[in-house]
Design an enzyme around this catalytic site. Structure first.
Site, mmCIF file in Angstrom:
data_model
loop_
_atom_site.group_PDB
_atom_site.id
_atom_site.type_symbol
_atom_site.label_atom_id
_atom_site.label_comp_id
_atom_site.label_asym_id
_atom_site.label_seq_id
_atom_site.Cartn_x
_atom_site.Cartn_y
_atom_site.Cartn_z
ATOM 1 N N CYS A 2 -30.082 -58.281 -1.671
ATOM 2 C CA CYS A 2 -29.405 -58.655 -0.442
ATOM 3 C C CYS A 2 -28.232 -59.599 -0.742
ATOM 4 O O CYS A 2 -28.334 -60.464 -1.595
ATOM 5 C CB CYS A 2 -30.308 -59.359 0.556
ATOM 6 S SG CYS A 2 -31.699 -58.372 1.080
ATOM 7 N N ARG A 27 -25.696 -55.974 -4.658
ATOM 8 C CA ARG A 27 -26.954 -56.692 -4.433
ATOM 9 C C ARG A 27 -27.912 -55.925 -3.521
ATOM 10 O O ARG A 27 -29.045 -56.357 -3.302
ATOM 11 C CB ARG A 27 -26.671 -58.063 -3.810
ATOM 12 C CG ARG A 27 -25.798 -58.947 -4.651
ATOM 13 C CD ARG A 27 -25.526 -60.251 -3.940
ATOM 14 N NE ARG A 27 -26.718 -61.047 -3.833
ATOM 15 C CZ ARG A 27 -27.148 -61.903 -4.741
ATOM 16 N NH1 ARG A 27 -26.447 -62.085 -5.828
ATOM 17 N NH2 ARG A 27 -28.248 -62.587 -4.565
ATOM 18 N N TRP A 103 -31.185 -55.090 0.646
ATOM 19 C CA TRP A 103 -32.081 -54.380 -0.269
ATOM 20 C C TRP A 103 -33.462 -54.616 0.310
ATOM 21 O O TRP A 103 -33.977 -55.727 0.278
ATOM 22 C CB TRP A 103 -31.959 -54.972 -1.675
ATOM 23 C CG TRP A 103 -32.733 -54.236 -2.711
ATOM 24 C CD1 TRP A 103 -32.339 -53.121 -3.400
ATOM 25 C CD2 TRP A 103 -34.042 -54.561 -3.210
ATOM 26 N NE1 TRP A 103 -33.317 -52.736 -4.285
ATOM 27 C CE2 TRP A 103 -34.379 -53.601 -4.195
ATOM 28 C CE3 TRP A 103 -34.970 -55.560 -2.923
ATOM 29 C CZ2 TRP A 103 -35.580 -53.620 -4.885
ATOM 30 C CZ3 TRP A 103 -36.179 -55.576 -3.614
ATOM 31 C CH2 TRP A 103 -36.468 -54.615 -4.583
ATOM 32 N N ASN A 129 -31.350 -63.755 2.668
ATOM 33 C CA ASN A 129 -31.666 -63.161 1.371
ATOM 34 C C ASN A 129 -32.913 -63.883 0.857
ATOM 35 O O ASN A 129 -32.942 -65.107 0.863
ATOM 36 C CB ASN A 129 -30.464 -63.380 0.442
ATOM 37 C CG ASN A 129 -30.778 -63.119 -1.026
ATOM 38 O OD1 ASN A 129 -30.173 -63.708 -1.902
ATOM 39 N ND2 ASN A 129 -31.696 -62.236 -1.302
ATOM 40 N N GLY A 130 -33.939 -63.118 0.457
ATOM 41 C CA GLY A 130 -35.162 -63.746 -0.040
ATOM 42 C C GLY A 130 -36.374 -63.153 0.655
ATOM 43 O O GLY A 130 -36.281 -62.095 1.282
ATOM 44 N N GLU A 515 -33.291 -50.085 -24.240
ATOM 45 C CA GLU A 515 -32.166 -50.305 -23.349
ATOM 46 C C GLU A 515 -31.449 -48.978 -23.056
ATOM 47 O O GLU A 515 -31.040 -48.721 -21.924
ATOM 48 C CB GLU A 515 -31.206 -51.334 -23.965
ATOM 49 C CG GLU A 515 -29.887 -51.521 -23.256
ATOM 50 C CD GLU A 515 -30.006 -51.930 -21.794
ATOM 51 O OE1 GLU A 515 -31.113 -52.215 -21.325
ATOM 52 O OE2 GLU A 515 -28.954 -51.919 -21.104
ATOM 53 N N LYS A 519 -30.978 -47.439 -19.269
ATOM 54 C CA LYS A 519 -29.666 -47.137 -18.670
ATOM 55 C C LYS A 519 -29.689 -45.760 -18.020
ATOM 56 O O LYS A 519 -29.228 -45.571 -16.907
ATOM 57 C CB LYS A 519 -28.596 -47.138 -19.742
ATOM 58 C CG LYS A 519 -27.638 -48.223 -19.994
ATOM 59 C CD LYS A 519 -27.240 -49.275 -19.058
ATOM 60 C CE LYS A 519 -28.255 -50.022 -18.310
ATOM 61 N NZ LYS A 519 -28.571 -51.353 -18.543
ATOM 62 N N GLU A 522 -31.871 -45.564 -14.855
ATOM 63 C CA GLU A 522 -31.310 -46.294 -13.718
ATOM 64 C C GLU A 522 -30.230 -45.519 -12.988
ATOM 65 O O GLU A 522 -30.235 -45.460 -11.769
ATOM 66 C CB GLU A 522 -30.646 -47.594 -14.212
ATOM 67 C CG GLU A 522 -31.576 -48.692 -14.522
ATOM 68 C CD GLU A 522 -30.797 -49.921 -14.949
ATOM 69 O OE1 GLU A 522 -30.859 -50.915 -14.229
ATOM 70 O OE2 GLU A 522 -30.112 -49.874 -15.989
ATOM 71 N N HIS A 538 -47.921 -39.732 -33.071
ATOM 72 C CA HIS A 538 -49.227 -40.256 -32.646
ATOM 73 C C HIS A 538 -49.490 -39.993 -31.162
ATOM 74 O O HIS A 538 -50.340 -40.627 -30.566
ATOM 75 C CB HIS A 538 -49.313 -41.752 -32.948
ATOM 76 C CG HIS A 538 -49.242 -42.050 -34.411
ATOM 77 N ND1 HIS A 538 -50.254 -41.742 -35.290
ATOM 78 C CD2 HIS A 538 -48.238 -42.568 -35.161
ATOM 79 C CE1 HIS A 538 -49.898 -42.083 -36.510
ATOM 80 N NE2 HIS A 538 -48.674 -42.590 -36.461
ATOM 81 N N LYS A 637 -28.739 -55.566 -8.038
ATOM 82 C CA LYS A 637 -28.398 -56.208 -9.296
ATOM 83 C C LYS A 637 -29.183 -57.485 -9.555
ATOM 84 O O LYS A 637 -29.679 -57.711 -10.643
ATOM 85 C CB LYS A 637 -26.905 -56.505 -9.343
ATOM 86 C CG LYS A 637 -26.500 -57.021 -10.709
ATOM 87 C CD LYS A 637 -25.110 -56.651 -11.060
ATOM 88 C CE LYS A 637 -24.808 -56.995 -12.492
ATOM 89 N NZ LYS A 637 -25.411 -56.053 -13.444
HETATM 90 C C1 F6R Z 1 -30.548 -53.118 -15.866
HETATM 91 C C2 F6R Z 1 -30.450 -54.395 -15.237
HETATM 92 C C3 F6R Z 1 -31.702 -55.158 -14.983
HETATM 93 C C4 F6R Z 1 -31.467 -56.636 -15.277
HETATM 94 C C5 F6R Z 1 -32.680 -57.475 -14.879
HETATM 95 C C6 F6R Z 1 -32.488 -58.933 -15.211
HETATM 96 O O1 F6R Z 1 -29.318 -52.518 -16.037
HETATM 97 O O2 F6R Z 1 -29.383 -54.831 -14.915
HETATM 98 O O3 F6R Z 1 -32.776 -54.667 -15.710
HETATM 99 O O4 F6R Z 1 -31.195 -56.777 -16.627
HETATM 100 O O5 F6R Z 1 -32.908 -57.340 -13.513
HETATM 101 O O6 F6R Z 1 -31.360 -59.439 -14.583
HETATM 102 P P1 F6R Z 1 -30.692 -60.790 -15.043
HETATM 103 O O7 F6R Z 1 -30.135 -60.545 -16.415
HETATM 104 O O8 F6R Z 1 -29.627 -61.051 -14.031
HETATM 105 O O9 F6R Z 1 -31.762 -61.814 -15.063
#
Ligand code: F6R
Length: 642
Positions: A2, A27, A103, A129-130, A515, A519, A522, A538, A637
């Site tokens: 949010c 967000r 969100w 937000n929260g 990672e 990616k 996501e 295995h 995010k």
């Molecule tokens: C993936 C991504 C998330 C963040 C995670 C932590 O692309 O962006 O997995 O890495 O939510 O976020 P931060 O780094 O802001 O604590």
């Protein structure tokens, strides 16, 4: 998680709020809304879906879809959209307002559950937000007082609770202050009251909120990019602070209602950082920004003698005895940041010969963690606001650990609460999927690991100097990898329909694979997993068939042959294969369908940049599928809730 905004000043608030919300869309984007105080009443407009649907609702005009358009057509469509946003002022008029992009946590995405929420008479509007953890209790008490609820959200209780206290004194500051005392959980709030048409009341606890200080106008926002266009002077609200914004000044208070006098901080981010600058998406732009972001993160930490790097120095702290005598490194983070920690584990072990524990912050916080006096505790967070990471940091501090934070966000909660902060100078990362934050986090972690090796005597002087030289070349290596873009793009166009994608690797590459797989999940919604290559046989190999793509990361020459065998094993079962390696011609020539060659970096530094082809692959798979990689479904995010 949010985004909230607010504006009070001379301008018409509506387009200002919508433009600011657009910058916060990363967000959350499952609904959006604004509340603007007109001549007499608060006008609320809200719509399910992205912000463009709110614009459509306000103006009655369809916003043109800019998908699959040429660059010129995209620019034209964006200009038209900007003009439509400006025209919203003809429909909703007023110089003060609040806005929200959501969100969903409590209640499905819908017009009704979108914020702002109001009291029954519509004279008080709230954006939040929260999560209000005790909302059910407050709700049933308010219902017993005759309040009828309209939404399924936790936020609506805040509007009614403020109204309850407002009725006692007809004082909006008092009402907000009293309501906050009853709330459990986390909040960043913006409150508008019809009877106080000159002010917005804002407050925060455990969610970020900034106050932008302009000339004759003031703002609230969840994050700096939202208001960069208007001002660079900001107050980062501290825990439980309350701000009252008027057009010509801002008053800050603590939770006891005592005035706080504080000068705003100056933000010197480049405005273009919050714009796409001709790229189709922020994700692609941010992938391309990596060479610069890596340079900006690395350069200030290198000491030069006769134009050659001779040492690593962090302005932020000295590598004192605690580094020399440390017993363990403990790294805690979430998502991508935790995968940077996984790669760093190999770097610390290799260079500094120290044991490393890497833990997801969401796990760490619910255990009874064992921390020792000689541990070095590192948290990693791009946003610096991730709820789990922040809580892990607080727990570590309560256990007596000294916390080092690696973060990209100046003024964030993590940066303020850690004992020492190392900034990744990646600039604002807008796309939901993290790219440049990850590689710059790795740059910081490698710098720490290499310097620690020097301090502990586990790296010889000459090796140290060679590593510094190799580090200095990393940004240009990143640039070279980005030039492989057409090969990756073509491969993505052939593979985007695959059912299963497995990333495999050994050692550093096994950590990087996580990672890479994240990616792809996501942004393209393709089912991807990471396995350490040696573990394939295995169990996971049972999944491999002709609908599988296996991508091998192979940056460890000593293990090329082992990886080549793994590739042959999956190929024999019908899988397509791609290899990301420095070895374009040798080991993989006869087994990989496609080879993405990355330059030699030396010293296992390849892992800082070996993810880049996978970032591009994820991006192009999403684009091939007609998805918007900047806004993957169900994600936001900054995860400021548990
Ligand atoms: C993936 C991504 C998330 C963040 C995670 C932590 O692309 O962006 O997995 O890495 O939510 O976020 P931060 O780094 O802001 O604590």
């Amino acid at each position: 998680m949010c985004g909230i905004v607010g504006y009070v000043g001379e301008k018409n608030a509506t387009p200002v709020l919508i433009n600011a919300l657009k910058k916060l869309e990363y967000r959350g984007y499952d609904s959006a809304g604004i509340a603007v105080l007109g001549d007499e009443d608060i006008i609320v407009k809200k719509a399910k879906g992205a912000i463009k649907y709110l614009v459509e609702k306000i103006t009655g005009e369809i916003v043109k879809d800019s998908k699959n358009l040429s660059k010129e057509e995209t620019e034209k469509a964006e200009a038209e959209y900007a003009a439509q946003i400006e025209r919203t002022e003809n429909f909703v008029k007023g110089n003060i307002g609040i806005g929200h992009t959501r969100w969903a946590t409590h209640g499905e995405p819908s017009d009704l559950n979108a914020h702002p929420h109001t009291n029954v008479s519509g004279t008080i509007a709230v954006v939040h937000n929260g999560i209000i953890e005790n909302y059910a209790k407050i709700k049933s008490w308010l219902q017993s007082q005759g309040v009828v609820f309209r939404s399924q959200t936790d936020t609506e209780v805040v509007a009614h609770l403020i109204n309850y206290y407002y009725e006692q004194k007809k004082d909006i500051f008092f009402a907000v202050q009293q309501a906050l005392k009853k709330l459990e959980g986390s909040y960043a709030l913006g409150v508008l009251c019809r009877d106080f048409p000159d002010r917005i009341v804002a407050a925060r606890k455990d969610c970020p909120l900034i106050v932008g200080v302009g000339k004759g106008e003031n703002f609230i926002a969840s994050d700096v990019p939202a208001i960069l266009e208007y001002t660079r002077e900001v107050h980062y609200l501290e825990q439980k602070e309350i701000a009252v914004l008027y057009a010509d000044h801002v008053d800050l208070y603590n939770d006891e209602g005592e005035r706080i006098i504080r000068e705003p901080s100056h933000v010197d981010w480049d405005l273009s950082a919050a714009k796409k600058d001709g790229y189709a998406h922020f994700m692609l732009k941010e992938i391309h920004e990596q060479p610069k972001a890596l340079t900006d993160t690395l350069r200030p930490r290198l000491v030069f003698e006769e134009n050659r790097p001779s040492d690593i120095r962090f302005e932020e702290f000295d590598f004192d005895e605690s580094w020399k005598n440390a017993g363990r490194i403990v790294i805690t983070a979430c998502g991508t940041a935790s995968y940077a920690g996984m790669v760093a584990r190999y770097a610390f072990e290799k260079f500094a010969r120290i044991p490393v524990v890497v833990d997801a912050a969401s796990e760490f916080r619910y255990r009874n963690p064992i921390l020792k006096q000689d541990d070095i505790f590192i948290v990693i967070s791009q946003s610096g606001e991730t709820a789990d990471t922040l809580e892990a940091l607080r727990i570590a501090k309560r256990c007596g650990a000294k916390v080092i934070a690696i973060t990209n966000t100046v003024g964030s909660s993590v940066s303020r609460e850690a004992d020492k902060v190392i900034y990744t100078w990646a600039g604002p990362e807008i796309a939901v999927a993290s790219t440049k934050a990850y590689t710059t986090q790795l740059m910081c972690l490698y710098l720490l690991a290499i310097k620690m090796g020097e301090v502990r005597g586990t790296i010889e002087k000459q090796e140290y100097l060679t590593l510094l030289q190799q580090l200095e070349e990393i940004p240009q290596k990143a640039e070279k990898i980005i030039q492989e873009l057409p090969v990756v793009q073509k491969f993505a166009s052939e593979q985007f329909n695959k059912e299963k994608i497995f990333y495999i690797g050994r050692l550093f590459d096994s950590a990087s694979s996580m990672e890479c797989a994240l990616k792809l999940k996501e942004v393209s919604y393709m089912h991807s997993e990471a396995f350490s290559a040696g573990e394939l046989k295995h169990g996971p190999i049972a999944l491999v068939d002709k609908n599988t793509l296996v991508v091998a990361l192979a940056t460890e020459p000593a293990l090329y042959e082992k990886i080549a065998s793994n590739i042959l094993e999956v190929k024999a079962r019908g899988a397509s294969t791609m290899v990301i390696t420095q070895d374009g011609k040798g080991a993989f020539k006869n087994c990989a369908d496609t080879i993405i060659q990355i330059p030699e970096c030396g010293g296992d530094l390849e892992s800082i940049v070996s993810v880049i082809p996978a970032q591009l692959f994820a991006y192009y798979c999403a684009v091939q599928k007609g998805l918007n990689p900047d806004m993957p479904r169900n994600l936001a995010k900054s995860v400021t809730v548990e």
